[in-house]
Write an enzyme that holds these catalytic residues in place. Structure first.
Site, PDB file in Angstrom:
ATOM      1  N   CYS A  60       0.818  -1.231   0.000  1.00 13.61           N
ATOM      2  CA  CYS A  60       0.000   0.000   0.000  1.00 13.61           C
ATOM      3  C   CYS A  60       0.845   1.271   0.000  1.00 13.61           C
ATOM      4  CB  CYS A  60      -0.941   0.018   1.195  1.00 13.61           C
ATOM      5  SG  CYS A  60      -2.278  -1.166   1.016  1.00 13.61           S
TER       6      CYS A  60
HETATM    7  N1  COA Z   1     -20.384  -8.711   7.841  1.00  9.36           N
HETATM    8  C1  COA Z   1     -20.888  -8.820   9.068  1.00  9.36           C
HETATM    9  N2  COA Z   1     -20.147  -9.099  10.158  1.00  9.36           N
HETATM   10  C2  COA Z   1     -18.821  -9.257   9.977  1.00  9.36           C
HETATM   11  C3  COA Z   1     -18.224  -9.160   8.707  1.00  9.36           C
HETATM   12  C4  COA Z   1     -19.060  -8.869   7.607  1.00  9.36           C
HETATM   13  N3  COA Z   1     -18.578  -8.761   6.365  1.00  9.36           N
HETATM   14  N4  COA Z   1     -16.910  -9.367   8.832  1.00  9.36           N
HETATM   15  C5  COA Z   1     -16.676  -9.600  10.141  1.00  9.36           C
HETATM   16  N5  COA Z   1     -17.827  -9.540  10.827  1.00  9.36           N
HETATM   17  C6  COA Z   1     -18.034  -9.761  12.263  1.00  9.36           C
HETATM   18  C7  COA Z   1     -16.958 -10.626  12.856  1.00  9.36           C
HETATM   19  O1  COA Z   1     -17.261 -11.991  12.703  1.00  9.36           O
HETATM   20  C8  COA Z   1     -16.966 -10.191  14.301  1.00  9.36           C
HETATM   21  O2  COA Z   1     -17.986 -10.828  14.966  1.00  9.36           O
HETATM   22  P1  COA Z   1     -17.812 -11.278  16.503  1.00  9.36           P
HETATM   23  O3  COA Z   1     -17.605  -9.982  17.259  1.00  9.36           O
HETATM   24  O4  COA Z   1     -19.090 -11.980  16.790  1.00  9.36           O
HETATM   25  O5  COA Z   1     -16.595 -12.150  16.531  1.00  9.36           O
HETATM   26  C9  COA Z   1     -17.323  -8.714  14.215  1.00  9.36           C
HETATM   27  O6  COA Z   1     -17.951  -8.520  12.966  1.00  9.36           O
HETATM   28  C10 COA Z   1     -16.117  -7.817  14.316  1.00  9.36           C
HETATM   29  O7  COA Z   1     -15.124  -8.276  13.379  1.00  9.36           O
HETATM   30  P2  COA Z   1     -13.684  -7.685  13.285  1.00  9.36           P
HETATM   31  O8  COA Z   1     -12.920  -8.353  12.184  1.00  9.36           O
HETATM   32  O9  COA Z   1     -13.061  -7.681  14.636  1.00  9.36           O
HETATM   33  O10 COA Z   1     -14.075  -6.216  12.812  1.00  9.36           O
HETATM   34  P3  COA Z   1     -13.338  -4.852  12.999  1.00  9.36           P
HETATM   35  O11 COA Z   1     -14.250  -3.973  13.727  1.00  9.36           O
HETATM   36  O12 COA Z   1     -11.954  -5.033  13.504  1.00  9.36           O
HETATM   37  O13 COA Z   1     -13.264  -4.331  11.504  1.00  9.36           O
HETATM   38  C11 COA Z   1     -11.639  -4.136   9.706  1.00  9.36           C
HETATM   39  C12 COA Z   1     -12.566  -5.063  10.480  1.00  9.36           C
HETATM   40  C13 COA Z   1     -10.812  -4.933   8.702  1.00  9.36           C
HETATM   41  C14 COA Z   1     -12.490  -3.124   8.951  1.00  9.36           C
HETATM   42  C15 COA Z   1     -10.739  -3.419  10.737  1.00  9.36           C
HETATM   43  O14 COA Z   1     -10.072  -4.345  11.539  1.00  9.36           O
HETATM   44  C16 COA Z   1      -9.727  -2.526  10.090  1.00  9.36           C
HETATM   45  O15 COA Z   1     -10.046  -1.497   9.537  1.00  9.36           O
HETATM   46  N6  COA Z   1      -8.472  -2.863  10.145  1.00  9.36           N
HETATM   47  C17 COA Z   1      -7.443  -2.020   9.534  1.00  9.36           C
HETATM   48  C18 COA Z   1      -6.727  -2.783   8.521  1.00  9.36           C
HETATM   49  C19 COA Z   1      -7.000  -2.431   7.100  1.00  9.36           C
HETATM   50  O16 COA Z   1      -7.831  -1.654   6.732  1.00  9.36           O
HETATM   51  N7  COA Z   1      -6.172  -3.059   6.292  1.00  9.36           N
HETATM   52  C20 COA Z   1      -6.264  -2.936   4.880  1.00  9.36           C
HETATM   53  C21 COA Z   1      -4.963  -3.199   4.259  1.00  9.36           C
HETATM   54  S1  COA Z   1      -3.889  -1.813   4.459  1.00  9.36           S
END
Ligand code: COA
Length: 376
Positions: free
Chosen positions: A159
Site C-alpha cells: 500500500c
Molecule cells: N459482515 C458482518 N459481520 C462481519 C463481517 C461482515 N462482512 N466481517 C466480520 N464480521 C463480524 C466478525 O465476525 C466479528 O464478529 P464477533 O464480534 O461476533 O466475533 C465482528 O464482525 C467484528 O469483526 P472484526 O474483524 O473484529 O471487525 P473490525 O471492527 O476489527 O473491523 C476491519 C474489520 C478490517 C475493517 C478493521 O479491523 C480494520 O479497519 N483494520 C485495519 C486494517 C486495514 O484496513 N487493512 C487494509 C490493508 S492496508
C-alpha cells in the site's frame, strides 16, 4: 558552481474502471455463496465437523470501513457465487498487458495536465502492490507504450508503493540523474482479494494513478513543491499474501487462501495508527512544518476509522472532510493508489502557500510521507 535540483509534483492522473459494485450487490452475492456452501456442506455442518458460513452485512461494512462501493475491472464473475474472482482476458505477448493499459491511461492524463512532452520524460516507475508477471517489468512496457526514451523499473511496497515511488523519483531529481519521472500505480487489487472471505471481501477496488515528479526548473507554473519525504518499514505478518513463483504448484484448495490477501485487521489497526501518527509528527518537526497548520491531509484510504484517528493525532482536533478527504465511499481501498486519488480529486481548491501531506501505510509494515506546498 554546483547546480541544485528541487523535486516537485507537476501533475497527477487517474484512471477509474467503468464497473462499480455497491455494498448491496456485494453482500447479496456473498450471502448467496454462503447459502450454497452451507447447503453443499450440510452433512459436515450437522455432524459438527465444519462451521456454517455467516452472512455478511452492508451495515457492518459501512460502519467498520466507510466503504460503500468499489470499482472493478471485471464485475459479473466476481459477483457470481460459483466463481467469485475476476475473469480477465488473457492477452498475447503482442498485446499491451492490462496493468500497462490502465497505467498508460493514468500516465497520459498526468502528462497532459502538466503539458509535458514524452520526449522530456526520463524514467517510469511502476509502483504497485501486485505485478501481472515477473518480467519484463510492467514499467518498461508502460515506458514503451508512452514512447519514452530512458529507463523504467517496477517496485512493490504494497500500500505504500506510490509514496516510496515518489521519494525514489524525488531522489533521482535531487541527485541530478533525471528531470522528469513518472510514478505509475495500476492497482488491480480485485485479483488478490479473497471474495469468499467475509472478513475482507469488502475491502479492495481497482484503479490506476500516475504522479509526475519533476525538477522545479521545468515544472508548470502551478505545481506542488516537495518539502520533504520520509519512508519507514517494520516487518509484520499481519498483512500477508504468500502468492509467489516458488509455490505456483500448490493444488487449488490446499492452503490456497494464503495466496490471496490475508490480514489480522484489528492488530493492523492498533499497531499502524500510532506508528504512522508518530512518523508524521516527527517528520513535520524535522521539516519545521506546523502539523496543526496543515491545510489538508491526503491519507492512505484503508479505513475511515484509521484515518480519523491519525488525522486527529496530527492536527490536534477531529479532522473535517475538508481537512482529511475520503474516497473510500466510492473507491474502497485501492492500495497504494488511495492517497493519490484523494490528492488528485481534492487538491485544486488549495491556494499558493498552502501545505499538505500525502501519506501511505500498509503491508510490510510500510509507511511513507510526502509533505507538499502549493506553488503558483
Ligand atoms: N459482515 C458482518 N459481520 C462481519 C463481517 C461482515 N462482512 N466481517 C466480520 N464480521 C463480524 C466478525 O465476525 C466479528 O464478529 P464477533 O464480534 O461476533 O466475533 C465482528 O464482525 C467484528 O469483526 P472484526 O474483524 O473484529 O471487525 P473490525 O471492527 O476489527 O473491523 C476491519 C474489520 C478490517 C475493517 C478493521 O479491523 C480494520 O479497519 N483494520 C485495519 C486494517 C486495514 O484496513 N487493512 C487494509 C490493508 S492496508
Amino acid at each position: 558552481m554546483q547546480t541544485t535540483y528541487h523535486p516537485v509534483i507537476s501533475a497527477t492522473g487517474l484512471f477509474t474502471p467503468e464497473h462499480s459494485i455497491s455494498n448491496e450487490e456485494l453482500v447479496a452475492s456473498y450471502n448467496a455463496y454462503a447459502d450454497l456452501y452451507n447447503s453443499r456442506h450440510s452433512a459436515e455442518i450437522e455432524a459438527g465437523d465444519a462451521l456454517p458460513l455467516q452472512h455478511s452485512s452492508v451495515e457492518f461494512i459501512e460502519k467498520a470501513s466507510g466503504i460503500k462501493a468499489r470499482h472493478v475491472m471485471s464485475k459479473a464473475p466476481v459477483l457470481d457465487p460459483e466463481i467469485m474472482e475476476p475473469r480477465l482476458d488473457q492477452r498475447s505477448n503482442d498485446e499491451l498487458s492490462l496493468m500497462a493499459e490502465i497505467g498508460v491511461k493514468a500516465a497520459r492524463q498526468a502528462l497532459e495536465r502538466a503539458g509535458r512532452d514524452v520526449a522530456d520524460v526520463d524514467a517510469v516507475l511502476c509502483a504497485a502492490s501486485n505485478m501481472e508477471r515477473a518480467y519484463p517489468a510492467m514499467a518498461i512496457e508502460i515506458q514503451q507504450a508512452l514512447g519514452i526514451d530512458g529507463f523504467a523499473f517496477d517496485m512493490n511496497v504494497a500500500c505504500s508503493s506510490a509514496t516510496f515511488g515518489i521519494q525514489t523519483a524525488a531522489d533521482y531529481i535531487r541527485a541530478g540523474n533525471a528531470k522528469s519521472v513518472l510514478v505509475v500505480s495500476p492497482e488491480i487489487t480485485s485479483g488478490h482479494l479473497n471474495w469468499r472471505d467475509r472478513d475482507s471481501h469488502f475491502i479492495f477496488g481497482d484503479v490506476a494513478t500516475a504522479v509526475l515528479v519533476e525538477d522545479a526548473s521545468i515544472a508548470p507554473a502551478v505545481h506542488w513543491d516537495i518539502i520533504g519525504t520520509k519512508l519507514k518499514t517494520v516487518f509484520s505478518n499481519n498483512i500477508r499474501n504468500n502468492f509467489g513463483f516458488l509455490n505456483r504448484a500448490t493444488p487449488a484448495g490446499i492452503g490456497a487462501d494464503d495466496k490471496l490477501f490475508v490480514q489480522e485487521g484489528r492488530k493492523v489497526f492498533k499497531e499502524v495508527v500510532p506508528m504512522v501518527a508518530t512518523m508524521i509528527l516527527e517528520e513535520a518537526e524535522r521539516l519545521d512544518v506546523d502539523p496543526a497548520g496543515l491545510r489538508r491531509m491526503w491519507l492512505h484510504q484503508a479505513n475511515t476509522g484509521m484515518n480519523r484517528l491519525i488525522a486527529h493525532r496530527v492536527l490536534g482536533h477531529e479532522a473535517s472532510d475538508d481537512e482529511s478527504p475520503t474516497v473510500l465511499d466510492t473507491y474502497g481501498n485501492t492500495s497504494s493508489a488511495g492517497s493519490i486519488i484523494a490528492f488528485h480529486l481534492h487538491s485544486d481548491d488549495l491556494k499558493a502557500g498552502d501545505t499538505g501531506l500525502i501519506c501511505s501505510f500498509g503491508a510490510g509494515y510500510s509507511a511513507g510521507t510526502v509533505f507538499v506546498q502549493k506553488v503558483g
